[in-house]
Motif scaffolding. Structure first.
Motif, PDB file in Angstrom:
ATOM      1  N   ILE A 176     -31.627  21.085  19.699  1.00  0.00           N
ATOM      2  CA  ILE A 176     -32.260  21.963  20.690  1.00  0.00           C
ATOM      3  C   ILE A 176     -31.221  22.529  21.664  1.00  0.00           C
ATOM      4  CG2 ILE A 176     -33.854  22.022  22.646  1.00  0.00           C
ATOM      5  CD1 ILE A 176     -35.642  20.084  21.128  1.00  0.00           C
ATOM      6  N   ALA A 177     -30.269  21.672  22.072  1.00  0.00           N
ATOM      7  CA  ALA A 177     -29.217  22.133  22.981  1.00  0.00           C
ATOM      8  C   ALA A 177     -28.384  23.235  22.335  1.00  0.00           C
ATOM      9  CB  ALA A 177     -28.317  20.965  23.369  1.00  0.00           C
ATOM     10  N   MET A 178     -28.103  23.072  21.035  1.00  0.00           N
ATOM     11  CA  MET A 178     -27.338  24.093  20.326  1.00  0.00           C
ATOM     12  C   MET A 178     -28.114  25.401  20.253  1.00  0.00           C
ATOM     13  SD  MET A 178     -26.672  26.019  17.551  1.00  0.00           S
ATOM     14  CE  MET A 178     -28.040  25.429  16.557  1.00  0.00           C
ATOM     15  N   ILE A 179     -29.422  25.306  19.958  1.00  0.00           N
ATOM     16  CA  ILE A 179     -30.241  26.520  19.860  1.00  0.00           C
ATOM     17  C   ILE A 179     -30.306  27.240  21.209  1.00  0.00           C
ATOM     18  CG2 ILE A 179     -32.591  27.376  19.502  1.00  0.00           C
ATOM     19  CD1 ILE A 179     -32.953  25.191  17.383  1.00  0.00           C
ATOM     20  N   ILE A 180     -30.546  26.480  22.272  1.00  0.00           N
ATOM     21  CA  ILE A 180     -30.619  27.089  23.611  1.00  0.00           C
ATOM     22  C   ILE A 180     -29.273  27.694  23.997  1.00  0.00           C
ATOM     23  CG2 ILE A 180     -30.927  26.591  26.069  1.00  0.00           C
ATOM     24  CD1 ILE A 180     -32.991  24.470  25.262  1.00  0.00           C
ATOM     25  N   GLY A 181     -28.187  26.949  23.725  1.00  0.00           N
ATOM     26  CA  GLY A 181     -26.850  27.461  24.041  1.00  0.00           C
ATOM     27  C   GLY A 181     -26.545  28.735  23.279  1.00  0.00           C
ATOM     28  N   GLY A 182     -26.911  28.763  21.991  1.00  0.00           N
ATOM     29  CA  GLY A 182     -26.674  29.958  21.177  1.00  0.00           C
ATOM     30  C   GLY A 182     -27.480  31.138  21.655  1.00  0.00           C
ATOM     31  N   LEU A 183     -28.738  30.899  22.020  1.00  0.00           N
ATOM     32  CA  LEU A 183     -29.577  31.989  22.535  1.00  0.00           C
ATOM     33  C   LEU A 183     -29.013  32.544  23.841  1.00  0.00           C
ATOM     34  CD1 LEU A 183     -33.171  30.602  21.808  1.00  0.00           C
ATOM     35  CD2 LEU A 183     -32.025  32.524  20.664  1.00  0.00           C
ATOM     36  N   ALA A 184     -28.457  31.651  24.669  1.00  0.00           N
ATOM     37  CA  ALA A 184     -27.857  32.108  25.928  1.00  0.00           C
ATOM     38  C   ALA A 184     -26.672  33.026  25.655  1.00  0.00           C
ATOM     39  CB  ALA A 184     -27.414  30.904  26.760  1.00  0.00           C
ATOM     40  N   VAL A 185     -25.861  32.667  24.642  1.00  0.00           N
ATOM     41  CA  VAL A 185     -24.717  33.504  24.268  1.00  0.00           C
ATOM     42  C   VAL A 185     -25.199  34.886  23.832  1.00  0.00           C
ATOM     43  CG1 VAL A 185     -22.821  33.790  22.625  1.00  0.00           C
ATOM     44  CG2 VAL A 185     -23.274  31.543  23.615  1.00  0.00           C
ATOM     45  N   ILE A 186     -26.304  34.920  23.068  1.00  0.00           N
ATOM     46  CA  ILE A 186     -26.834  36.189  22.565  1.00  0.00           C
ATOM     47  C   ILE A 186     -27.445  37.016  23.691  1.00  0.00           C
ATOM     48  CG2 ILE A 186     -28.559  37.223  21.037  1.00  0.00           C
ATOM     49  CD1 ILE A 186     -28.238  34.684  19.267  1.00  0.00           C
ATOM     50  N   ILE A 187     -28.282  36.372  24.499  1.00  0.00           N
ATOM     51  CA  ILE A 187     -29.004  37.090  25.560  1.00  0.00           C
ATOM     52  C   ILE A 187     -28.060  37.653  26.615  1.00  0.00           C
ATOM     53  CG2 ILE A 187     -30.670  36.823  27.454  1.00  0.00           C
ATOM     54  CD1 ILE A 187     -32.091  34.717  25.657  1.00  0.00           C
TER      55      ILE A 187
END
Length: 490
Positions: A176-187
């Motif tokens: 979950i941390a990886m998914i949230i971190g990746g989404l933050a990079v994209i957003i």
């Protein structure tokens, strides 16, 4: 094995006695996390590199297709587990609803499969420990973790559930941390090491698009493409059938098992498709080379270099989780095999805590011997013994689907378990009364079986997996002969 070697009438319950002395101590939260933890392991954290290299972004479709197949397999197993919750699950069901030979092959195949999986997990645990403590010999790490997990399994099923609950929590938080971190990079359009802007559009614009290698193609490195990736993907889902093993020790199987089973589908969507989708949006898929985990690469790409150490801890947890689950499953399988008359009687004894101690210790000792084999002959062990473990999973899933069809025939003939709500019913009335039905049960098993056959055929196109198919045929022959020998002695 012929699917018609069973007697016409269903076997009586007394033919496969399973005393109600196991402790029904696993709570809903335990089952939920055991089921989830079974689908998340080093195969996702490290093995996903291989599948991405084969199919590129279309690996997301491969996980969706494979996930649907494994969901139906677990649904078939859960249909039986809810009506007849017993230790040993599919081995018990194969014996009761198919034949004693089927139960023997199913049970020993699953036991040996998890011995081999545990062997490899314990063999690599030292590499994770050496990340922080390079002076500790790898065999010492393997021995320490083997003793600790074995001791935990002897404390009782509730303690096993608690350990597995927290092991799973750690893995879930990491994903979950990886998914949230990746989404933050994209957003927030954060800069990445590749220089390519993080975007979901990268699935279609980088390295040949969504289907860079097509459905199936050949390169200098061998066969690639979406279909070949299915081989790798299916092995990532090994362990999800653990839900069925826990049914005999679950507080409320009629509620807990269906809930945990149905949740598998969104777990696959979130933890496999979601995680890998975000990774390939941030890190170009053609730069994921397998030298490090894709999970490490996504954090390294934005300058968070502590990710390697964090993931090392998560993978160490995943290894402990696999051995913990494997030892639990194997001890219950030996217990069930003993009650069926397919294993030595001493394996069917329980201690005061309801733990099949002999099954736990026997499995632990055999695993320890197998780990020694890995350290002495690593190339032989990984190239040959793991091939058997690979194909054993497909054998197991295949037998689950055949057994489910046998189960329905028995229910229709009025041979349902006496303590289920199906007792006294027959024909369509009995089938309609099944609490947790396999969807489209007349065709689903055959669709899944055709799919599994396709996976075996695809394995033959890969040099690294071809040996697994050959090993599987030899392994089945050994089990057939072993059954005949054990019956001849009686």
């Amino acid at each position: 094995m012929s699917t018609t070697d069973a007697p016409k009438k269903p076997r009586e319950t007394d033919d496969v006695p399973v005393p109600a002395t196991l402790r029904k101590s696993l709570k809903n939260r335990h089952i939920q996390l055991i089921a989830l933890g079974g689908a998340i392991g080093t195969g996702l954290f490290y093995g996903s590199s291989e599948s991405i290299a084969l199919a590129g972004p279309s690996i997301l479709l491969a996980y969706l297709i494979g996930g649907f197949a494994i969901f139906m397999i677990v649904r078939a197993l859960s249909e039986m587990s809810v009506e007849d919750p017993k230790a040993g699950a599919f081995s018990y069901y194969a014996t009761r609803y198919w034949s004693k030979r089927a139960g023997f092959i199913s049970g020993w195949n699953y036991w040996f499969n998890y011995i081999l999986v545990s062997m490899v997990e314990l063999a690599v645990v030292g590499s994770f420990v050496n990340y922080w403590f390079p002076a500790i010999p790898t065999w010492v790490s393997a021995a320490v973790f083997l003793v600790l997990i074995t001791a935990a399994n002897l404390l009782g099923v509730s303690k096993f559930g608690e350990f597995e609950f927290w092991f799973a929590i750690i893995k879930i938080v990491a994903v979950i941390a990886m998914i949230i971190g990746g989404l933050a990079v994209i957003i927030f359009a954060l800069p990445t090491a590749s220089g390519i802007k993080a975007s979901f559009a990268n699935w279609f614009t980088v390295g040949g698009g969504f289907f860079p290698n097509g459905l199936m193609g050949h390169t200098d490195n061998g066969w690639t493409g979406l279909l070949m990736a299915l081989v790798v993907v299916m092995f990532s889902f090994g362990g999800t059938e653990l839900i069925g093993i826990t049914a005999g020790e679950t507080e409320d199987p009629k509620t807990t098992i269906p809930r945990a089973t149905n949740d598998i589908i969104w777990r696959i969507l979130v933890f496999y498709i979601g995680a890998l989708g975000v990774i390939m949006a941030v890190v170009p898929w053609n730069t994921i080379d397998g030298k490090s985990s894709p999970f490490v690469q996504i954090f390294d790409s934005v300058g968070i270099h502590a990710a390697a150490g964090i993931l090392n801890f998560v993978c160490l947890t995943a290894v402990m989780s696999v051995y913990n689950s494997g030892l639990y499953a194997n001890s219950r399988m030996l217990y069930s095999l003993a009650k069926q008359g397919n294993a030595p009687a001493y394996l069917g004894k329980l201690n005061s805590k309801g733990v099949p101690v002999a099954g736990v210790l026997t499995s632990a000792v055999i695993t320890a011997i197998a780990v020694v084999v890995v350290f002495v002959w690593p190339e032989f062990a990984f190239n040959y013994l793991m091939s058997i473990a690979t194909i054993a999973g497909i054998i197991n899933w295949t037998m689950i689907m055949f057994t489910e069809m046998k189960f329905r025939k028995a229910v229709e003939a009025g041979g349902a378990p006496e303590d289920s709500n199906l007792a006294g019913k027959s024909g369509q009335e009995a089938l309609d009364a099944i609490h947790f039905k396999l969807p489209f049960a007349k065709v689903t098993p055959w669709v899944v079986l055709v799919f599994l056959a396709l996976v075996v055929v695809l394995m033959c196109f890969s040099a690294s997996y071809r040996i697994a198919v050959i090993a599987g045929i030899i392994w089945l022959a050994i089990l057939f002969v072993a059954y005949q020998i054990t019956q001849a002695k009686k």
